[in-house]
Design a protein around this motif. Structure first.
Motif, PDB file in Angstrom:
ATOM      1  N   ASN A  56      68.123  77.745  -3.193  1.00  0.00           N
ATOM      2  CA  ASN A  56      67.243  77.937  -4.347  1.00  0.00           C
ATOM      3  C   ASN A  56      65.818  78.163  -3.861  1.00  0.00           C
ATOM      4  OD1 ASN A  56      69.308  77.587  -6.228  1.00  0.00           O
ATOM      5  ND2 ASN A  56      69.121  75.382  -6.110  1.00  0.00           N
ATOM      6  N   GLY A  57      64.973  78.622  -4.731  1.00  0.00           N
ATOM      7  CA  GLY A  57      63.600  78.932  -4.359  1.00  0.00           C
ATOM      8  C   GLY A  57      62.787  77.718  -3.965  1.00  0.00           C
ATOM      9  N   TYR A  58      61.761  77.966  -3.176  1.00  0.00           N
ATOM     10  CA  TYR A  58      60.844  76.915  -2.760  1.00  0.00           C
ATOM     11  C   TYR A  58      59.900  76.559  -3.895  1.00  0.00           C
ATOM     12  CZ  TYR A  58      62.173  77.343   2.142  1.00  0.00           C
ATOM     13  OH  TYR A  58      62.865  77.322   3.320  1.00  0.00           O
ATOM     14  N   ARG A  59      59.515  75.311  -3.926  1.00  0.00           N
ATOM     15  CA  ARG A  59      58.507  74.845  -4.888  1.00  0.00           C
ATOM     16  C   ARG A  59      57.193  74.771  -4.114  1.00  0.00           C
ATOM     17  NH1 ARG A  59      56.767  69.480  -6.438  1.00  0.00           N
ATOM     18  NH2 ARG A  59      58.176  68.704  -4.844  1.00  0.00           N
ATOM     19  N   LYS A  60      56.196  75.489  -4.563  1.00  0.00           N
ATOM     20  CA  LYS A  60      54.909  75.538  -3.871  1.00  0.00           C
ATOM     21  C   LYS A  60      53.883  74.723  -4.640  1.00  0.00           C
ATOM     22  CE  LYS A  60      55.800  80.145  -2.123  1.00  0.00           C
ATOM     23  NZ  LYS A  60      55.348  81.529  -2.049  1.00  0.00           N
ATOM     24  N   PHE A  61      53.086  73.952  -3.887  1.00  0.00           N
ATOM     25  CA  PHE A  61      51.998  73.206  -4.501  1.00  0.00           C
ATOM     26  C   PHE A  61      50.927  72.957  -3.455  1.00  0.00           C
ATOM     27  CE2 PHE A  61      55.208  70.287  -3.012  1.00  0.00           C
ATOM     28  CZ  PHE A  61      54.507  69.281  -2.367  1.00  0.00           C
ATOM     29  N   MET A  62      49.753  72.614  -3.934  1.00  0.00           N
ATOM     30  CA  MET A  62      48.600  72.378  -3.065  1.00  0.00           C
ATOM     31  C   MET A  62      48.335  70.884  -2.949  1.00  0.00           C
ATOM     32  SD  MET A  62      47.558  75.393  -2.123  1.00  0.00           S
ATOM     33  CE  MET A  62      45.931  75.074  -1.461  1.00  0.00           C
ATOM     34  N   ILE A  63      47.915  70.475  -1.742  1.00  0.00           N
ATOM     35  CA  ILE A  63      47.373  69.134  -1.572  1.00  0.00           C
ATOM     36  C   ILE A  63      45.962  69.298  -1.020  1.00  0.00           C
ATOM     37  CG2 ILE A  63      49.631  68.049  -1.233  1.00  0.00           C
ATOM     38  CD1 ILE A  63      48.908  67.853   1.755  1.00  0.00           C
ATOM     39  N   TYR A  64      45.140  68.306  -1.234  1.00  0.00           N
ATOM     40  CA  TYR A  64      43.735  68.423  -0.862  1.00  0.00           C
ATOM     41  C   TYR A  64      43.266  67.311   0.063  1.00  0.00           C
ATOM     42  CZ  TYR A  64      43.964  71.814  -4.586  1.00  0.00           C
ATOM     43  OH  TYR A  64      44.325  72.893  -5.356  1.00  0.00           O
ATOM     44  N   GLU A  65      44.127  66.363   0.391  1.00  0.00           N
ATOM     45  CA  GLU A  65      43.751  65.276   1.296  1.00  0.00           C
ATOM     46  C   GLU A  65      44.673  65.300   2.499  1.00  0.00           C
ATOM     47  OE1 GLU A  65      41.209  63.182   1.045  1.00  0.00           O
ATOM     48  OE2 GLU A  65      40.576  64.111  -0.818  1.00  0.00           O
ATOM     49  N   PRO A  66      44.281  65.200   3.689  1.00  0.00           N
ATOM     50  CA  PRO A  66      42.894  65.098   4.149  1.00  0.00           C
ATOM     51  C   PRO A  66      42.191  66.451   4.163  1.00  0.00           C
ATOM     52  CG  PRO A  66      44.358  65.042   6.028  1.00  0.00           C
ATOM     53  CD  PRO A  66      45.218  65.086   4.796  1.00  0.00           C
ATOM     54  N   LYS A  67      42.954  67.547   4.066  1.00  0.00           N
ATOM     55  CA  LYS A  67      42.342  68.873   3.951  1.00  0.00           C
ATOM     56  C   LYS A  67      43.226  69.713   3.035  1.00  0.00           C
ATOM     57  CE  LYS A  67      44.597  70.622   8.101  1.00  0.00           C
ATOM     58  NZ  LYS A  67      44.432  71.204   9.412  1.00  0.00           N
ATOM     59  N   GLU A  68      42.717  70.823   2.561  1.00  0.00           N
ATOM     60  CA  GLU A  68      43.460  71.669   1.634  1.00  0.00           C
ATOM     61  C   GLU A  68      44.610  72.365   2.361  1.00  0.00           C
ATOM     62  OE1 GLU A  68      42.741  75.520  -1.238  1.00  0.00           O
ATOM     63  OE2 GLU A  68      41.038  74.267  -0.695  1.00  0.00           O
ATOM     64  N   ARG A  69      45.828  72.231   1.804  1.00  0.00           N
ATOM     65  CA  ARG A  69      47.018  72.873   2.382  1.00  0.00           C
ATOM     66  C   ARG A  69      47.980  73.259   1.271  1.00  0.00           C
ATOM     67  NH1 ARG A  69      48.993  68.510   6.661  1.00  0.00           N
ATOM     68  NH2 ARG A  69      47.956  67.081   5.273  1.00  0.00           N
ATOM     69  N   GLU A  70      48.728  74.329   1.528  1.00  0.00           N
ATOM     70  CA  GLU A  70      49.806  74.708   0.619  1.00  0.00           C
ATOM     71  C   GLU A  70      51.105  74.136   1.180  1.00  0.00           C
ATOM     72  OE1 GLU A  70      51.162  78.660  -1.634  1.00  0.00           O
ATOM     73  OE2 GLU A  70      51.452  78.748   0.529  1.00  0.00           O
ATOM     74  N   ILE A  71      51.859  73.454   0.342  1.00  0.00           N
ATOM     75  CA  ILE A  71      53.134  72.857   0.739  1.00  0.00           C
ATOM     76  C   ILE A  71      54.242  73.647   0.063  1.00  0.00           C
ATOM     77  CG2 ILE A  71      54.552  70.771   0.716  1.00  0.00           C
ATOM     78  CD1 ILE A  71      51.996  70.486   2.366  1.00  0.00           C
ATOM     79  N   GLN A  72      55.300  73.922   0.814  1.00  0.00           N
ATOM     80  CA  GLN A  72      56.479  74.579   0.262  1.00  0.00           C
ATOM     81  C   GLN A  72      57.668  73.657   0.489  1.00  0.00           C
ATOM     82  OE1 GLN A  72      56.974  78.606   1.604  1.00  0.00           O
ATOM     83  NE2 GLN A  72      54.785  78.992   1.578  1.00  0.00           N
ATOM     84  N   ALA A  73      58.290  73.224  -0.591  1.00  0.00           N
ATOM     85  CA  ALA A  73      59.386  72.267  -0.512  1.00  0.00           C
ATOM     86  C   ALA A  73      60.644  72.865  -1.132  1.00  0.00           C
ATOM     87  CB  ALA A  73      59.006  70.980  -1.241  1.00  0.00           C
TER      88      ALA A  73
END
Length: 69
Positions: free
Chosen positions: A22-39
């Motif tokens: 199935n498709g990845y779920r993408k979201f942003m985190i901002y701590e400790p630095k800004e990153r895009e996460i793909q789960a």
């Protein structure tokens, strides 16, 4: 909630080669630095862990033991 039913469905899909990731779920985190996460979804993680534990690791261990001997 329907663990047994879901596992049998996954078993069926793998056995008859109907399984698709199935498709990845993408979201942003901002701590400790800004990153895009793909789960990936939970059921896909189950398949990945099973493949690693039952196929990949035993195969690699045999090859590594052969190389060291």
């Amino acid at each position: 909630m329907h663990l047994s039913q879901n596992l049998w469905q996954l078993h069926y899909e793998l056995k008859y080669k109907k399984y698709t990731i199935n498709g990845y779920r993408k979201f942003m985190i901002y701590e400790p630095k800004e990153r895009e996460i793909q789960a990936i979804p939970y059921r896909d993680r189950i398949v990945q862990h099973s493949l690693c534990d039952n196929l990949l690791i035993p195969t690699l261990e045999k090859q590594l033991l052969t190389v060291r001997s």
